[in-house]
Design a protein around this motif. Sequence first.
Motif, PDB file in Angstrom:
ATOM      1  N   ASN A   1       0.828  -1.210   0.000  1.00  0.00           N
ATOM      2  CA  ASN A   1       0.000   0.000   0.000  1.00  0.00           C
ATOM      3  C   ASN A   1       0.856   1.252   0.000  1.00  0.00           C
ATOM      4  N   ASP A   2       1.908   1.160   0.756  1.00  0.00           N
ATOM      5  CA  ASP A   2       2.852   2.277   0.795  1.00  0.00           C
ATOM      6  C   ASP A   2       4.201   1.758   1.253  1.00  0.00           C
ATOM      7  N   TYR A   3       5.221   2.500   0.918  1.00  0.00           N
ATOM      8  CA  TYR A   3       6.537   2.153   1.483  1.00  0.00           C
ATOM      9  C   TYR A   3       7.438   3.392   1.526  1.00  0.00           C
TER      10      TYR A   3
ATOM     11  N   LYS B   1      15.729   8.926  -0.061  1.00  0.00           N
ATOM     12  CA  LYS B   1      14.556   8.279   0.526  1.00  0.00           C
ATOM     13  C   LYS B   1      13.476   8.293  -0.542  1.00  0.00           C
ATOM     14  N   VAL B   2      12.860   7.149  -0.720  1.00  0.00           N
ATOM     15  CA  VAL B   2      11.819   7.042  -1.734  1.00  0.00           C
ATOM     16  C   VAL B   2      10.504   6.773  -1.018  1.00  0.00           C
ATOM     17  N   TYR B   3       9.504   7.528  -1.383  1.00  0.00           N
ATOM     18  CA  TYR B   3       8.187   7.379  -0.764  1.00  0.00           C
ATOM     19  C   TYR B   3       7.198   6.923  -1.825  1.00  0.00           C
ATOM     20  N   PHE B   4       6.367   5.931  -1.486  1.00  0.00           N
ATOM     21  CA  PHE B   4       5.351   5.460  -2.425  1.00  0.00           C
ATOM     22  C   PHE B   4       4.042   5.268  -1.675  1.00  0.00           C
ATOM     23  N   LYS B   5       2.984   5.647  -2.336  1.00  0.00           N
ATOM     24  CA  LYS B   5       1.667   5.377  -1.785  1.00  0.00           C
ATOM     25  C   LYS B   5       0.722   5.062  -2.945  1.00  0.00           C
ATOM     26  N   LYS B   6      -0.092   4.077  -2.719  1.00  0.00           N
ATOM     27  CA  LYS B   6      -1.062   3.689  -3.752  1.00  0.00           C
ATOM     28  C   LYS B   6      -1.954   4.873  -4.131  1.00  0.00           C
ATOM     29  N   PRO B   7      -2.489   5.011  -5.285  1.00  0.00           N
ATOM     30  CA  PRO B   7      -2.230   4.088  -6.382  1.00  0.00           C
ATOM     31  C   PRO B   7      -0.881   4.328  -7.083  1.00  0.00           C
ATOM     32  N   ASN B   8      -0.506   5.592  -7.254  1.00  0.00           N
ATOM     33  CA  ASN B   8       0.771   5.777  -7.982  1.00  0.00           C
ATOM     34  C   ASN B   8       1.491   7.043  -7.533  1.00  0.00           C
ATOM     35  N   ARG B   9       1.412   7.318  -6.267  1.00  0.00           N
ATOM     36  CA  ARG B   9       2.134   8.512  -5.797  1.00  0.00           C
ATOM     37  C   ARG B   9       3.543   8.089  -5.422  1.00  0.00           C
TER      38      ARG B   9
ATOM     39  N   SER C   1      18.629   0.002   0.593  1.00  0.00           N
ATOM     40  CA  SER C   1      19.153  -0.803   1.690  1.00  0.00           C
ATOM     41  C   SER C   1      18.018  -1.280   2.606  1.00  0.00           C
ATOM     42  N   ARG C   2      16.920  -0.559   2.634  1.00  0.00           N
ATOM     43  CA  ARG C   2      15.877  -0.894   3.599  1.00  0.00           C
ATOM     44  C   ARG C   2      14.528  -0.377   3.109  1.00  0.00           C
ATOM     45  N   TYR C   3      13.535  -1.195   3.238  1.00  0.00           N
ATOM     46  CA  TYR C   3      12.165  -0.760   2.939  1.00  0.00           C
ATOM     47  C   TYR C   3      11.343  -0.796   4.216  1.00  0.00           C
ATOM     48  N   SER C   4      10.506   0.186   4.427  1.00  0.00           N
ATOM     49  CA  SER C   4       9.488   0.086   5.467  1.00  0.00           C
ATOM     50  C   SER C   4       8.166   0.005   4.725  1.00  0.00           C
ATOM     51  N   ILE C   5       7.563  -1.181   4.741  1.00  0.00           N
ATOM     52  CA  ILE C   5       6.397  -1.423   3.881  1.00  0.00           C
ATOM     53  C   ILE C   5       5.109  -1.402   4.715  1.00  0.00           C
ATOM     54  N   ASN C   6       4.115  -0.767   4.130  1.00  0.00           N
ATOM     55  CA  ASN C   6       2.770  -0.726   4.709  1.00  0.00           C
ATOM     56  C   ASN C   6       2.755  -0.230   6.152  1.00  0.00           C
ATOM     57  N   GLN C   7       3.518   0.804   6.411  1.00  0.00           N
ATOM     58  CA  GLN C   7       3.545   1.377   7.753  1.00  0.00           C
ATOM     59  C   GLN C   7       2.563   2.547   7.866  1.00  0.00           C
ATOM     60  N   GLY C   8       1.893   2.820   6.781  1.00  0.00           N
ATOM     61  CA  GLY C   8       0.988   3.979   6.756  1.00  0.00           C
ATOM     62  C   GLY C   8       1.797   5.243   6.499  1.00  0.00           C
ATOM     63  N   LEU C   9       1.483   5.934   5.432  1.00  0.00           N
ATOM     64  CA  LEU C   9       2.308   7.074   5.035  1.00  0.00           C
ATOM     65  C   LEU C   9       1.418   8.297   4.809  1.00  0.00           C
TER      66      LEU C   9
END
Lengths: 310, 229, 291
Positions: free
Chosen positions: B37-39, B60-68, B215-223
Amino acid sequence: MSILKVEGLTKEFGGIKAVNNLSFAVEPGSVCGFLGQNGAGKSTTIRMLLTLIRPTSGSVEIFGENLFTHRSSILKNIGAVIEKPDVYPYLSGYDNLRLFARLSGIKPANSMIMDKLELVGLSGRAHDKVSIYSQGMKQRLGLAIALIHDPQLIILDEPTNGLDPQGIADIRNLIVYLSRDRNKTILVSSHLLSEVEQMATHVLIIDKGRKLVDGPSASLFDPSETVVEIEAVNTDFARSKLLTSPFAGNLMGDRGNFIILKIHRDNIPLLHRHLVQQGVELIRLQPRHSLEDYFLQVTNDKTDAYTYTG
Amino acid sequence: MKPFLIFLMLFACLLPGHAQDVKTLLNKVRARIDRVNDYVAEGQMKTDVVFIKAPLGKVKVYFKKPNRFKLKKDGGISVLPKGGVSVNMSTIVNTTDVTAISAGETTISGSKLKVIKLLPLIDDSDIVLSTLYIDADKHLVRKAVTTTKENGTYEVELTYGQYAEYGLPDKVVFSFNTKEYKIPKGITLEFEDGDNPTDREKLKNKKGRVELTYSRYSINQGLSDTFFK
Amino acid sequence: MLTLIQVELYKIFRRPHTYIAFAAITALIVVIQTGLKLDGEAYADFIMQTIKQSFEFEGQLLNGYLVCYVLLQLLLVHVPLLISLIAADMISGEANLGTIRFLLTKPVSRPGFTLAKFIAASVYTIMLLLWIAFLALVVSVWIFGTDDLFIVKSNYAVQLSENDVLWRYAGAFCFAMLSMLTVTALGFFLSHFASNTIGPIVATMSVIVFFTILSTMSIPIFQKIQPYLFTIHMVNWKEFFDQQVDADNVAIAGSLQNPKKIIKSALVLIFHIAGFVGASVWVFRKKDILS
């Protein structure tokens, strides 16, 4: 020992000798009047004495030492004003004086600066910017700068330039005071011969870079003998009356419309009374300064100066 | 280009069975990606463009569904190929409004990959054509070549590691073409100083690369949406 | 000697026209900073237009470091004029005022006098540069903040990490100091040949403008003589803002692309300064003061 001794001093500019084999000496405590017509080489000579111009040849000894090998120590004991005493217009008279004092190697106290300004009559305007000074005030400030480090030898080039009669008298009195009361040796050039006459103990006259005369004033001219110029409505009538008078022996000749006589100062009133009694309508009877007379004699061909036609 | 596209369309219509396989494979890949959902990913960015001397930078890369999608350099300026880096996995594996066509198989670095071409169905889409090279066993996109209207063609190579189950790469390499770089010395206020001809020749290489190593992803932690402003 | 330097500095900093340069620099920098603050993005777009065709930027491109770089590029071409106002006036101005007569009747040696005057003019130049550094760097950083310094050059662009910039500015200002001291020395040397203020200032500017034009012309015959022009070395403070890259084309932090070029140019400038000052001492030692 002479304070200043010049031997064979010569300066050439592009093959022209501005000063030619000049030799003279200035004795301690004297006021040496340095005379010459415009372009005679006075300024060039003075500049050489102050190391502003390098001589082509010749030697200068001041305080018994060679000027060119002991420049610094000698200049410490010389105060000078050359032509216009130009100073920094954006500084006050006080600041200018302090600045030049530091260059002379001293750190003057406030009182010392004010004393010198008092001496030249500028203490009331000490903190005014020089840009608003009159020419006469600048001239006096220049003198204060020349005196600030209490030098033994003072060299002044036309110090009364641009001054009003009162200013001229003040400077003259100051020079006399410095010489008599403070035992300074002074070399002063001026075109105001009457001024030099009143203060110089010695005279040096140069022309076209060469020395004409040099010696104590008293031995060069007798200040009591005065040349008198007479102008009358009828010059011939006046001359005829003089030729038959007791003053006939004093007649020197004519120059233009003037009759020239040389008489003792004390006899001038008698001459005046005699001419009036003889019915001569006088326009002018004017005593000339003896130094001026002497100067003209030595710098011009004497026969050109006075031609006796009577 | 057009006859080629028509040919591909026809090819797609004539091979409905194949098309079905392609769709399934794509959906599988997509399903993996959709788990995210986000990372927030931390990594290092290297810009390798012959006429840019840039240091390695922490990003730092930020992603949030659908395509942000947002790439931020951790202090400093990031120089990114136009349109390229902002393309994230979600955009690369776009299954809506596209026609997917199988274009056979190929082997890259010893791995057998299915080649799928994606043709956008929307007329004003910037993407003209995407080619995906998919590891059919692991359901991972290994390489994507995208041709755009505005920014030319760029290539994305992806290497996977510990976040493969989410379809998130450890390393992404963007390759792209650049325009020739030359600014008059009058504008840059430089004097003539006799350029080295070999340097000048080297600088004509117009291929550029940007490497992102995560090096590290924090996935679906709510962004929060604020990161994309 | 110390007294002489003190006196010269006192005169320089009491003179109203000394502050023209400081006022001009302040006005210029403030105007440019205001312009960039109000419409800096457009300027950055213009400078970056070639690179922006292919790239997008993330971060504060127009930051204090870039503003300082832009200011230095603009200013260091024109500061010589302001420097020559003072340097080319050092001797001729005294001759013009007539004060040189008074000065040289004081017990100061002529070489000492020349050196003290040059040192004082150099102090003025350095103070002007420090003032530029303060306004262009410190104030710009205060107004625009900091970020990486991204510089577009004619053939390539350089991105310098934010923490790799300050020492480069220190180096650049030291180098710029040498450049400006060369101008100071040239102006000072020329001031020995006139009794008016304007002549040596115009002469100094003419030499610099002439050499700068020759330096910028890409005509082969000029390119042959360009290495011998000191103006071409004066701009090499920019070399502090170029770095090396490793085999992977990654910039090496703290590196200089061409340190030899900097050293060579610095030596050329030092040689010029020494030459002009030496010649000044030699000329003035024998000069007749006729003004």
